[in-house]
Scaffold this motif. Sequence first.
Motif, PDB file in Angstrom:
ATOM      1  N   TYR A  36       0.843  -1.197   0.000  1.00  0.00           N
ATOM      2  CA  TYR A  36       0.000   0.000   0.000  1.00  0.00           C
ATOM      3  C   TYR A  36       0.880   1.248   0.000  1.00  0.00           C
ATOM      4  CZ  TYR A  36      -3.439  -3.495   1.143  1.00  0.00           C
ATOM      5  OH  TYR A  36      -4.233  -4.610   1.104  1.00  0.00           O
ATOM      6  N   LYS A  37       1.043   1.800  -1.179  1.00  0.00           N
ATOM      7  CA  LYS A  37       1.914   2.960  -1.357  1.00  0.00           C
ATOM      8  C   LYS A  37       1.337   4.201  -0.699  1.00  0.00           C
ATOM      9  CE  LYS A  37       4.324   5.559  -4.968  1.00  0.00           C
ATOM     10  NZ  LYS A  37       4.548   5.688  -6.430  1.00  0.00           N
ATOM     11  N   TYR A  38       0.017   4.355  -0.785  1.00  0.00           N
ATOM     12  CA  TYR A  38      -0.632   5.549  -0.245  1.00  0.00           C
ATOM     13  C   TYR A  38      -1.408   5.174   1.022  1.00  0.00           C
ATOM     14  CZ  TYR A  38       0.433   7.131  -4.954  1.00  0.00           C
ATOM     15  OH  TYR A  38       1.075   7.428  -6.125  1.00  0.00           O
ATOM     16  N   SER A  39      -0.962   5.696   2.140  1.00  0.00           N
ATOM     17  CA  SER A  39      -1.616   5.376   3.402  1.00  0.00           C
ATOM     18  C   SER A  39      -1.278   6.432   4.429  1.00  0.00           C
ATOM     19  CB  SER A  39      -1.181   3.992   3.916  1.00  0.00           C
ATOM     20  OG  SER A  39       0.196   4.014   4.265  1.00  0.00           O
ATOM     21  N   ASN A  40      -2.058   6.463   5.503  1.00  0.00           N
ATOM     22  CA  ASN A  40      -1.804   7.351   6.631  1.00  0.00           C
ATOM     23  C   ASN A  40      -1.746   6.538   7.912  1.00  0.00           C
ATOM     24  OD1 ASN A  40      -1.776   9.682   5.096  1.00  0.00           O
ATOM     25  ND2 ASN A  40      -3.937  10.143   5.438  1.00  0.00           N
ATOM     26  N   LEU A  41      -0.773   6.840   8.756  1.00  0.00           N
ATOM     27  CA  LEU A  41      -0.698   6.214  10.064  1.00  0.00           C
ATOM     28  C   LEU A  41      -1.732   6.864  10.971  1.00  0.00           C
ATOM     29  CD1 LEU A  41       0.683   4.272  12.035  1.00  0.00           C
ATOM     30  CD2 LEU A  41       2.359   6.081  12.514  1.00  0.00           C
ATOM     31  N   LEU A  42      -2.636   6.051  11.531  1.00  0.00           N
ATOM     32  CA  LEU A  42      -3.749   6.572  12.311  1.00  0.00           C
ATOM     33  C   LEU A  42      -3.560   6.395  13.811  1.00  0.00           C
ATOM     34  CD1 LEU A  42      -6.642   5.253  10.050  1.00  0.00           C
ATOM     35  CD2 LEU A  42      -5.644   7.549  10.059  1.00  0.00           C
ATOM     36  N   SER A  43      -2.953   5.286  14.237  1.00  0.00           N
ATOM     37  CA  SER A  43      -2.735   5.066  15.664  1.00  0.00           C
ATOM     38  C   SER A  43      -1.513   4.187  15.869  1.00  0.00           C
ATOM     39  CB  SER A  43      -3.973   4.448  16.324  1.00  0.00           C
ATOM     40  OG  SER A  43      -4.157   3.114  15.900  1.00  0.00           O
ATOM     41  N   PHE A  44      -0.883   4.350  17.039  1.00  0.00           N
ATOM     42  CA  PHE A  44       0.357   3.647  17.391  1.00  0.00           C
ATOM     43  C   PHE A  44       0.229   3.315  18.873  1.00  0.00           C
ATOM     44  CE2 PHE A  44       5.143   3.919  16.154  1.00  0.00           C
ATOM     45  CZ  PHE A  44       5.363   2.651  16.644  1.00  0.00           C
ATOM     46  N   GLU A  46       0.388   0.124  22.310  1.00  0.00           N
ATOM     47  CA  GLU A  46       1.121  -0.999  22.884  1.00  0.00           C
ATOM     48  C   GLU A  46       0.150  -1.973  23.537  1.00  0.00           C
ATOM     49  OE1 GLU A  46       5.245  -1.302  25.249  1.00  0.00           O
ATOM     50  OE2 GLU A  46       3.627  -0.467  26.464  1.00  0.00           O
ATOM     51  N   THR A  47       0.437  -3.269  23.403  1.00  0.00           N
ATOM     52  CA  THR A  47      -0.377  -4.306  24.030  1.00  0.00           C
ATOM     53  C   THR A  47       0.164  -4.614  25.426  1.00  0.00           C
ATOM     54  OG1 THR A  47       0.955  -6.164  23.231  1.00  0.00           O
ATOM     55  CG2 THR A  47      -0.727  -5.296  21.747  1.00  0.00           C
ATOM     56  N   VAL A  48      -0.549  -5.464  26.166  1.00  0.00           N
ATOM     57  CA  VAL A  48      -0.100  -5.848  27.508  1.00  0.00           C
ATOM     58  C   VAL A  48       1.202  -6.644  27.457  1.00  0.00           C
ATOM     59  CG1 VAL A  48      -2.391  -5.790  28.529  1.00  0.00           C
ATOM     60  CG2 VAL A  48      -1.599  -7.884  27.409  1.00  0.00           C
ATOM     61  N   SER A  49       1.506  -7.256  26.319  1.00  0.00           N
ATOM     62  CA  SER A  49       2.745  -8.020  26.168  1.00  0.00           C
ATOM     63  C   SER A  49       3.864  -7.185  25.555  1.00  0.00           C
ATOM     64  CB  SER A  49       2.495  -9.252  25.300  1.00  0.00           C
ATOM     65  OG  SER A  49       2.030  -8.884  24.016  1.00  0.00           O
ATOM     66  N   ALA A  50       3.670  -5.859  25.486  1.00  0.00           N
ATOM     67  CA  ALA A  50       4.668  -4.901  24.977  1.00  0.00           C
ATOM     68  C   ALA A  50       4.843  -4.958  23.468  1.00  0.00           C
ATOM     69  CB  ALA A  50       6.012  -5.076  25.668  1.00  0.00           C
ATOM     70  N   ASP A  51       3.973  -5.667  22.751  1.00  0.00           N
ATOM     71  CA  ASP A  51       3.981  -5.580  21.296  1.00  0.00           C
ATOM     72  C   ASP A  51       3.395  -4.227  20.881  1.00  0.00           C
ATOM     73  OD1 ASP A  51       5.069  -8.064  21.120  1.00  0.00           O
ATOM     74  OD2 ASP A  51       3.242  -9.073  20.452  1.00  0.00           O
ATOM     75  N   LYS A  52       3.788  -3.783  19.688  1.00  0.00           N
ATOM     76  CA  LYS A  52       3.301  -2.508  19.183  1.00  0.00           C
ATOM     77  C   LYS A  52       2.306  -2.758  18.053  1.00  0.00           C
ATOM     78  CE  LYS A  52       6.100  -0.447  22.003  1.00  0.00           C
ATOM     79  NZ  LYS A  52       6.657  -1.678  22.627  1.00  0.00           N
ATOM     80  N   ILE A  53       1.180  -2.039  18.129  1.00  0.00           N
ATOM     81  CA  ILE A  53       0.129  -2.158  17.127  1.00  0.00           C
ATOM     82  C   ILE A  53       0.025  -0.840  16.365  1.00  0.00           C
ATOM     83  CG2 ILE A  53      -2.321  -2.558  16.689  1.00  0.00           C
ATOM     84  CD1 ILE A  53      -0.979  -5.030  17.693  1.00  0.00           C
ATOM     85  N   LEU A  54       0.159  -0.914  15.048  1.00  0.00           N
ATOM     86  CA  LEU A  54      -0.011   0.248  14.186  1.00  0.00           C
ATOM     87  C   LEU A  54      -1.226   0.032  13.301  1.00  0.00           C
ATOM     88  CD1 LEU A  54       3.311  -0.342  14.428  1.00  0.00           C
ATOM     89  CD2 LEU A  54       3.352   1.765  13.098  1.00  0.00           C
ATOM     90  N   VAL A  55      -2.026   1.080  13.142  1.00  0.00           N
ATOM     91  CA  VAL A  55      -3.186   1.031  12.257  1.00  0.00           C
ATOM     92  C   VAL A  55      -3.005   2.094  11.187  1.00  0.00           C
ATOM     93  CG1 VAL A  55      -5.685   1.250  12.070  1.00  0.00           C
ATOM     94  CG2 VAL A  55      -4.673   0.236  14.127  1.00  0.00           C
ATOM     95  N   ARG A  56      -3.073   1.659   9.934  1.00  0.00           N
ATOM     96  CA  ARG A  56      -2.954   2.571   8.800  1.00  0.00           C
ATOM     97  C   ARG A  56      -4.203   2.495   7.933  1.00  0.00           C
ATOM     98  NH1 ARG A  56       1.629  -0.206   6.100  1.00  0.00           N
ATOM     99  NH2 ARG A  56       0.910   0.954   4.300  1.00  0.00           N
ATOM    100  N   GLY A  57      -4.667   3.647   7.485  1.00  0.00           N
ATOM    101  CA  GLY A  57      -5.709   3.679   6.472  1.00  0.00           C
ATOM    102  C   GLY A  57      -5.054   3.781   5.112  1.00  0.00           C
ATOM    103  N   TYR A  58      -5.391   2.878   4.186  1.00  0.00           N
ATOM    104  CA  TYR A  58      -4.750   2.914   2.868  1.00  0.00           C
ATOM    105  C   TYR A  58      -5.754   3.337   1.803  1.00  0.00           C
ATOM    106  CZ  TYR A  58      -6.707  -1.837   2.347  1.00  0.00           C
ATOM    107  OH  TYR A  58      -7.554  -2.923   2.295  1.00  0.00           O
ATOM    108  N   TYR A  59      -5.202   3.868   0.707  1.00  0.00           N
ATOM    109  CA  TYR A  59      -6.008   4.495  -0.330  1.00  0.00           C
ATOM    110  C   TYR A  59      -5.649   3.909  -1.688  1.00  0.00           C
ATOM    111  CZ  TYR A  59      -6.307   7.925   3.421  1.00  0.00           C
ATOM    112  OH  TYR A  59      -6.493   8.526   4.627  1.00  0.00           O
ATOM    113  N   SER A  60      -6.605   3.967  -2.597  1.00  0.00           N
ATOM    114  CA  SER A  60      -6.354   3.596  -3.987  1.00  0.00           C
ATOM    115  C   SER A  60      -7.433   4.235  -4.842  1.00  0.00           C
ATOM    116  CB  SER A  60      -6.352   2.073  -4.167  1.00  0.00           C
ATOM    117  OG  SER A  60      -7.616   1.535  -3.834  1.00  0.00           O
ATOM    118  N   GLY A  61      -7.177   4.343  -6.134  1.00  0.00           N
ATOM    119  CA  GLY A  61      -8.154   4.950  -7.030  1.00  0.00           C
ATOM    120  C   GLY A  61      -8.064   6.461  -7.029  1.00  0.00           C
ATOM    121  N   LEU A  62      -9.007   7.094  -7.708  1.00  0.00           N
ATOM    122  CA  LEU A  62      -8.998   8.541  -7.852  1.00  0.00           C
ATOM    123  C   LEU A  62      -9.575   9.260  -6.642  1.00  0.00           C
ATOM    124  CD1 LEU A  62     -10.153   8.841 -11.578  1.00  0.00           C
ATOM    125  CD2 LEU A  62      -7.818   8.988 -10.684  1.00  0.00           C
TER     126      LEU A  62
END
Length: 516
Positions: A36-44, A46-62
């Motif tokens: 996904y070339k076109y995207s925005n980072l929306l949230s960053f 941490e879980t209880v096990s110290a893993d990191k969760i990133l959520v990106r919204g991705y785009y395509s089309g006109l």
Amino acid sequence: MLRRLCLLAGMLALWVTQGQDMPLEYTFGDKYKDRYKYSNLLSFSETVSADKILVRGYYSGLLVRPKGYLIERYNSDLQLVEEYNYKYKDGDFVHGFVANDQIYLLFLEYNSETLSYEYKVHQSPVGAYNFTVRSLLSLKADYVDAPVDKNYYNRSFKTGFSTTILSDPDSRVFAISILQSENKDLKHRLLVYNNRLERIMDSDFSSQSMEKNFAFEELAVSKDLSAVYLVGKAYFRQRRFKAEERKFQYELVRLHKSGIKTQVFDVPGKFSEAVKPLWRGNQLICAGFYADRKDNRYNGLEYLVLDPGDLSILQRTYNPFSQQFMLDKFGKETEKAIKNLVFKGAHFTADGSLLFNAEEYFMTESMQPNASGGRVKVQRFHHNDIVSVKLDPEGKLLWARNINKTEVTQGDGAYTSYSSYTKDGQTYFFVCLASEEPQLIGSERLIFKQGYSRNRNVFVIRLDAAGALSYEKIIDSDEARLPLMVSMPYVDLESDRLLFYAKQGSRKQLVSVEVH
């Protein structure tokens, strides 16, 4: 002339040095391919096990609308453990966080069958990715083009329906402000939810909004979640103003089960700007800027101590900008005005002093030709100078410095602006720029410019406890290759570490910077 130039060079060397002893250590994670070339980072998060969760919204089309949301999970070694493509494309994303080992994504949708706006929560356990959807709130309203209020400076209250979401930094609560107007009937409702999506407050704010439209900007919450404090601009309705005169005042609103209380900060000759509520132990402090007349320029810093219960102001301290600060920003051009400052970070030291920083942020619009021969309006977002301040425990100014910076973007602002971290009384500012070095202005000031190359360097600018400035290019573009989203890091206070997401085109990675 030579003697004069040497003197100026010596003075500059005392003020700012290119530090080679930054107590920083950085680590690159593995590079991964991304479709996904076109995207925005929306949230960053941490879980209880110290893993990191990133959520990106991705785009395509006109059409510039999300086609789905990519959820990425990284372990403590910066390795990509898994990713999940959540193919959902309806509604506006308004908030996202991780709590209770669950991923929560909050959307605002319009239901054309019931003619209503709905806040819907999409929830899934971390790792399982089995999303369930439930309605959090439903409101009858006519459809509008832009229901989510995002414009910081020029708020519009004429659409018939507008809403704003605010959250505390620890994602313990989030507040929803909803303004509806139909003919002459105005309704303003404030709701607060905890991170288990339990509604803990629901207040009718309509009577307070009859004379003013409120645009909330900042949120603070008490330790026991019993009170929520909102700061925002209260725009006066049905009043006439001169062209150069401000049409608003900053106010603090306290939400509690016992009722609503409000407090105005302004006094004759002092008009508040960009106020942020902060907790120092059990003390509620509001810090920001002030103007000495009703226009859009700032003249100094304000520091207010309030009673958290009745909002009475126990202490007021005003500090005009120092001569050093004005020299930092404008050099000898003393007639220029300071304005458009937005809070970015705040930190109390062990002795109760306050270190805070803000950025000069504004938007410009212009018309430019498009491919079909017509003209289209283009919005540009400017992220310019950094202002850093230190106030003593009584709110008296110890020092204020201006770091000259120029950046502008039309799209994703995550790569521009900056992030900050404070440790042992020293504040570190992280910027990502294409320029190789800052430029010298007028033999006495430095400016960090955006540059034009695709490759970016990471600079760290440090202000020590006395306000002395140094800088260092800690990550070279030849080494990093991928630009960092410096304005959206995950900040780990326990380990004094910042995690940055780096992405360009079809490649991505995490970068860790540890402050020693």
